[in-house]
Design an enzyme around this catalytic site. Structure first.
Site, PDB file in Angstrom:
ATOM      1  CG  LEU A 226      -6.142  -3.974  -4.104  1.00 56.39           C
ATOM      2  CD1 LEU A 226      -7.677  -4.309  -4.162  1.00 56.39           C
ATOM      3  CD2 LEU A 226      -5.714  -4.301  -2.355  1.00 56.39           C
ATOM      4  CG  ASP A 227      -7.086   0.071  -5.154  1.00 59.31           C
ATOM      5  OD1 ASP A 227      -7.567  -0.710  -4.975  1.00 59.31           O
ATOM      6  OD2 ASP A 227      -6.740  -0.001  -3.451  1.00 59.31           O
TER       7      ASP A 227
END
Lengths: 283, 283, 283, 283
Positions: A226-227
């Site tokens: 994530l990210d």
């Protein structure tokens, strides 16, 4: 027009530029731009982006690709050739915030974004009227924790082979690893912070809480982390103690749309190579 | 180290990249970076900067230059080859303001500016102690309206063949056309405005008077037209109604030193080509 | 809400802040923000912007204005009071380029531009559909050399007393001095260069020709001197030799819309004071 | 000159500006600049910075402070008054990297940094010659894990009451909580990343590893939490895939020195208020 772009990455070694440019020259192509980057002269990686013109390119491009394989094999190349005249097709995912979508629509409408917007997909109905006014198909596919897998199946079905690249234009859903596998380095997300600061949710509240003096946004390819995917572009704007969380969101919207639009432009113009978790961007 | 840089400009046409890269490959050179720019695909100009490694380069470079002339003739090239390991020698001209000189000295001292500072020449004595503390020769040559021609003769004598490039680091004298002829595109000046705004004297007073919201500085090659030569680099900083002329000067000093230092770095790394009155800067 | 803004300019002297803040305090107002600027402590000008809250402000504001006149007279003040809750009404003038208009419409739609867009006036029909889709009246008033005076009469008629501020959002007509007299410091223009560089027509072609490394845009109040009015805001973006005139226009469009939108926001929030040919902007 | 600055923070409420400005007016002072910020109109905090001129200020300032206490008590103010003409005295801590120290020395020498540099303290001998050439005392106090407490005792002894503010100009030692207690919000550190990204050691290596497209620096007051204190200023510069860790360090040095110098300037001009873990910077 008769232009194409060639992207190559391979282990560095002597003679690569000479071999590629001789090959193109022998095919009758004229190199109009080339950008090269060698990571580390000793034992590193070699990256090049070449724009070339070839008369009557549509009749010759398949043969050129076939013949190039011999050169590619010699240097263990990862490579691709893209016709500049053939627009990439985009599917834009959006939730309830419209600023990133609007920017892409506006740049597309103005001719600044050289791509086709094949469709917009949303987990809400809010943008239907706007999108359809541009005569772009709008697909409403609601997503809940229970229906997520089913929704992603529908996404794949709709997108099919028709679409090259997916843009998450403030789409507030996490894409599953299974889904990601279909579009490696072809899903671009805009994260509303200067990564790696403020990963995850509510980055503007986090930024306000920390009292930063600049806020930013980050466009990156989506990976399982994530990210955490390869960063394509980032930018920042100055803020002060006077700006509350709502001000940061307002200022941030402007950065987000600019940063995402730049990243999408570079992607559709074949300016980005990905190596490990980083991008080489030839601009 | 065994690296060199080749700069070429010529009319565009098919096969240039192929010819150059084949030539280098046959000489045993390995291209580690190349940047190309073609002004206009149809009938325009072609520019390229190539960095290459060649084993035992010192023994082979003269032969390489001789042999390259055949390729150059074929394409009507303007070209030059520079050994990366051979530092350019600079003469810095300065008057009474020290900030640009200090920045160059500091970057040189820190190893960020890859050049030799051969001497500092000034129409004042003010900087002698500072400059000599770095063990750099300091030449005081006063200039008045009457002695200007004589002063420039002395400049040429001192500089001789020992110096590649002249830097006017806030040198408050106009250089004569006769002097300029000795150093075409080899004299860099810093002008304390965002050219072409505020040409001539007292640009900060002019800027304050006009009420601009950004002030800037411009590094350019010196030509006969005052403040009219090819621009190498520019930058700006935000100002407000609160800033009086002295504030603009203070803020401006910071922009000037940064902009000049960047321009000098690019010049000594052979990153700049000049065409008509513009620069092509490969960074 | 019960908030108002007071703008004052007057010759500097002792006791101004004390007199104004005592007055407001006695009226029951609470100062929530104040910004002051004194041009020159000795014999200069004094400028202040005060935001205050006053319970039940609508019932008391007229009385407050009447009573303040005594304070104002004592210090020879130019002053005005504006209700924060009362949106300014804008008339936007546009020709064929839509980017500045679109930005204002988008920011208005998003709630970022706190104003009413009373109407759009154009010398072309091109934007009618877009504007009317936002339910904003669109007035098509063609202008030729012969009909200019007549067209301006129509403009005044349509605008009437209904509009506070005129925005020239890339309106490609020069406004006559007679027209300007009706809206002193209330007409905002966006000029597509970093003024005072490249005054007049075709600034991007001029910029390309000069080989600048940054291009800019300037929002200013319109005065009789073409491109010479008080500058409200400016910004720039980096360009390179690779950018041709069309690239400069494309990059410039993004700067223009941002700079104009900022200037309009500051104007409608009563953040700008004009003194001689300069602005004091309290942000 | 006869100027002073007053900094106030207190719970917001009606009549504060009126009370303070009346008080100053009655003392014969003339307010030449004031900046106010109210965190939240309802129940928030009020902050103000006032610059005022008072004839023969040295004879009157103590009386003014005494008398002001009554006003301060009424509104529960945290407050201080500083004579603008009385320079703050700085102790600069440095290790082996000289760029931040050099910038402060240069700005001080040029008259841009309005402060006295009382001494430089280092855990290395490297900078002695440079510092002493400016006739500034240089104290070499080596620090090891074993001698840290002893070294800090020596620091306190040397600094004594002579110094207002400590600047950690790339001082590569962590300051102990006991030491910090002596200088609350009076120790400024420069961290070589855009905090909160890349906390801790080797931020440029971390940044390179993550592939960010901008790198930054952060000046902050030092608190017990490492790299967690109130941020005073931050800035960034663009980098690309071409920049290796050494390039990031070089580019970063330029950002660090600029950011630190700005923060120190604002501090010595009494422009910074600290509230909880954030700064209010009136510029």
């Amino acid at each position: 027009k008769n232009r194409a772009r060639m992207l190559i990455s391979c282990p560095d070694g002597p003679g690569i530029v000479a071999a590629v440019s001789r090959f193109l020259s022998e095919q009758g192509a004229n190199i109009v731009q080339s950008d090269q980057y060698t990571m580390d002269p000793e034992g590193g990686m070699f990256f090049i982006r070449i724009e070339f013109d070839l008369p009557d390119i549509l009749s010759h491009i398949e043969k050129l690709k076939q013949d190039f394989q011999a050169v590619a094999d010699q240097f263990q190349m990862n490579w691709s050739v893209h016709l500049a005249g053939q627009k990439k097709r985009l599917a834009i995912f959006v939730s309830k915030e419209d600023h990133c979508l609007l920017e892409l629509l506006w740049q597309w409408h103005a001719g600044d974004l050289y791509a086709d917007i094949a469709m917009v997909i949303s987990n809400h109905e809010d943008m239907r009227e706007l999108v359809e006014s541009f005569e772009i198909p709008y697909h409403y596919i609601p997503v809940t924790a229970d229906t997520k897998a089913e929704a992603e199946r529908k996404h794949l079905e709709i997108i099919d082979e028709d679409v090259d690249t997916l843009i998450l234009a403030r789409y507030m859903q996490i894409v599953s690893p299974q889904f990601l596998k279909h579009y490696p380095n072809r899903i671009i997300n805009i994260h509303h912070s200067f990564l790696p600061a403020f990963v995850g949710g509510k980055p503007y509240a986090q930024a306000h809480n920390r009292g930063v003096k600049l806020i930013g946004a980050t466009a990156h390819y989506v990976t399982e982390e994530l990210d955490g995917g390869p960063i394509i572009e980032q930018d920042v704007e100055r803020v002060s103690h006077r700006d509350n969380v709502d001000d940061l969101k307002r200022i941030g919207r402007h950065i987000e749309r600019i940063v995402l639009a730049r990243a999408v432009s570079w992607h559709v113009e074949d300016r980005i190579l990905v190596h490990e978790n980083k991008t080489i961007v030839f601009i």
